[in-house]
Design an enzyme around this catalytic site. Structure first.
Site, PDB file in Angstrom:
ATOM      1  N   HIS A   1       0.833  -1.198   0.000  1.00  0.00           N
ATOM      2  CA  HIS A   1       0.000   0.000   0.000  1.00  0.00           C
ATOM      3  C   HIS A   1       0.869   1.248   0.000  1.00  0.00           C
ATOM      4  O   HIS A   1       2.079   1.185   0.240  1.00  0.00           O
ATOM      5  CB  HIS A   1      -0.935   0.021   1.213  1.00  0.00           C
ATOM      6  N   ASP A   4       0.618   4.868   1.988  1.00  0.00           N
ATOM      7  CA  ASP A   4      -0.140   5.544   3.038  1.00  0.00           C
ATOM      8  C   ASP A   4      -0.841   6.784   2.489  1.00  0.00           C
ATOM      9  O   ASP A   4      -0.245   7.570   1.746  1.00  0.00           O
ATOM     10  CB  ASP A   4       0.796   6.004   4.170  1.00  0.00           C
ATOM     11  N   HIS A  11       4.796   0.204   0.476  1.00  0.00           N
ATOM     12  CA  HIS A  11       5.465  -0.599   1.490  1.00  0.00           C
ATOM     13  C   HIS A  11       4.556  -1.730   1.981  1.00  0.00           C
ATOM     14  O   HIS A  11       3.342  -1.720   1.745  1.00  0.00           O
ATOM     15  CB  HIS A  11       6.028   0.243   2.643  1.00  0.00           C
ATOM     16  N   ARG A  27       5.008   5.784  14.589  1.00  0.00           N
ATOM     17  CA  ARG A  27       4.988   6.419  13.265  1.00  0.00           C
ATOM     18  C   ARG A  27       4.505   7.861  13.361  1.00  0.00           C
ATOM     19  O   ARG A  27       3.469   8.127  13.970  1.00  0.00           O
ATOM     20  CB  ARG A  27       4.074   5.645  12.320  1.00  0.00           C
TER      21      ARG A  27
HETATM   22  C1  SIN Z   1       2.832   1.008   7.932  1.00  0.00           C
HETATM   23  O1  SIN Z   1       2.170   0.504   7.028  1.00  0.00           O
HETATM   24  O2  SIN Z   1       2.971   2.209   8.048  1.00  0.00           O
HETATM   25  C2  SIN Z   1       3.520   0.084   8.929  1.00  0.00           C
HETATM   26  C3  SIN Z   1       4.870  -0.292   8.491  1.00  0.00           C
HETATM   27  C4  SIN Z   1       5.512  -1.251   9.454  1.00  0.00           C
HETATM   28  O3  SIN Z   1       4.965  -1.507  10.530  1.00  0.00           O
HETATM   29  O4  SIN Z   1       6.584  -1.756   9.144  1.00  0.00           O
END
Ligand code: SIN
Length: 286
Positions: A107, A109, A262, A277
Site C-alpha cells: 500500500h 499511506d 510498502h 509512526r
Molecule cells: C505502515 O504501514 O505504516 C507500517 C509499516 C511497518 O509496521 O513496518
C-alpha cells in the site's frame, strides 16, 4: 591521539544503496543533532531513493516529534491508536496474541486523501526476535519499466482511492483481531489522483496506484479497472524493484509516500512488535 581531521572522518555520514532502485542506508549520524548539510542530504536521499534506513538511533518521543517538524507539518493519523501523551505519534503494534498486523499488504499511506501525506518517519520500539521486516517498492522504477504504449495510456488516466473498505465499522480490519485497537470507523474518504504523477521535488514520473486503497480508474467500473490494475501490481511486486528494512529497537526509516509502496511482513506470530509512526504532511499531486 584523535586529531580534528580523524574525528571529522569518524563522524562523516555514509550513504549506501540498499538495492539497485530503492533505499539508502545511512550511518555515522545522530538524528538528534543534524547540521543543515546532513539534513539536506537525508532529505534528498528520501526524495531520490524513496526510503532511507538509519540504524542505531536513540530518539525519545519528543525528539521524534522535533525531527518530524524539521520536514514541515505533521498529519495526525485518524485510525491508528495514539501513543499516550503524544497525539502526533501513531502506534503500529501487534501483541503476542494477535494474528493480524497493520500494513500487512502492499500500500501507499494516505493515497485516500486528496492531499496525501508526504511520507512517514517510523521508529522501531520493540521488535520480534526474527521477522517483522518492512519491504519497500520503487514506483518510479516500476513506471520506467513499462512499455511506451502503456505509459502513454496511463498518463491519460486518473484513479479513485478510498480507505473506507479497510477502516469502516464493517471493513477489513474490523473482521480481525486488530479491529478493537483502531479508530475512525465513521470517517469517509474519497480522493482522485492522476495515475502517473510527477514527484513534487524531483520531477520524476511515478505510477501512483496501489492495492490497498485504489478502487478504480476514473470513469471505469471496478470490474473494468481490475485487469489493468492487477497487471500493474504484478509488475510492482517483482523483487527487482524492492528493498528490505530489517529493524532493531531504535532504528528509523523515513520514506516518501509519493514514490513508494510498502509492506509490513507478518511472520512473527507469538511475539510483540511496536513501531512509532509520525506522518509528514504533503501537497496535492499533479
Ligand atoms: C505502515 O504501514 O505504516 C507500517 C509499516 C511497518 O509496521 O513496518
Amino acid at each position: 591521539m584523535q586529531t580534528m581531521a580523524t574525528a571529522a572522518i569518524e563522524h562523516a555520514m555514509t550513504l549506501t544503496p540498499m538495492s539497485e532502485h530503492i533505499g539508502t542506508r545511512i550511518e555515522g549520524v545522530d538524528l538528534r543533532h543534524l547540521d543543515d548539510g546532513d539534513f539536506a542530504a537525508i532529505r534528498q536521499a528520501v526524495f531520490e531513493r524513496g526510503v532511507v534506513y538509519v540504524p542505531g538511533q536513540q530518539l525519545t518521543e519528543e525528539e521524534h516529534i522535533a525531527f518530524a517538524r524539521c520536514w514541515g507539518g505533521i498529519d495526525v493519523n485518524a485510525y491508528f491508536p495514539a501513543n499516550g501523551g503524544y497525539p502526533e505519534i501513531a502506534e503500529v503494534r501487534k501483541s503476542e496474541n494477535q494474528k493480524t498486523n497493520i500494513g500487512g499488504g502492499w500500500h501507499t499511506d494516505h493515497s485516500y486523501d486528496q492531499v496525501p501525506a508526504m511520507g512517514s518517519i517510523l521508529i522501531a520500539r520493540e521488535t520480534p526476535p526474527a521477522g517483522g521486516d518492512t519491504l519497500f517498492a520503487s514506483m518510479g522504477a516500476v513506471f520506467d519499466s513499462l512499455s511506451d504504449g502503456l505509459k502513454n495510456t496511463l498518463r491519460g488516466l486518473r484513479a479513485v482511492h478510498s480507505a473506507d473498505h479497510i477502516y469502516k465499522a464493517d471493513g477489513l480490519y474490523a473482521q480481525t483481531d486488530q479491529g478493537a485497537d483502531l479508530k475512525g470507523h465513521d470517517i469517509r474518504t474519497l480522493a482522485n489522483h492522476p495515475v502517473v504523477i510527477r514527484h513534487p521535488k524531483t520531477g520524476r514520473e511515478i505510477l501512483y496506484v496501489n492495492p490497498g486503497f485504489t478502487l478504480n480508474f476514473e470513469g471505469w467500473t471496478r470490474e473494468e479497472s481490475l485487469p489493468l490494475l492487477k497487471h500493474l501490481y504484478g509488475v510492482a511486486e517483482r523483487e527487482e524493484f524492492h528493498c528490505r528494512v530489517q529493524w532493531q529497537p531504535g532504528s528509523v526509516a523515513i520514506w516518501d509516500n509519493r514514490s513508494t509502496w510498502h509492506y509490513a511482513m507478518n511472520d512473527y506470530h507469538g511475539h510483540r512488535r511496536l513501531m512509532h509512526r509520525i506522518t509528514l504532511s504533503g501537497e496535492a499531486l499533479e
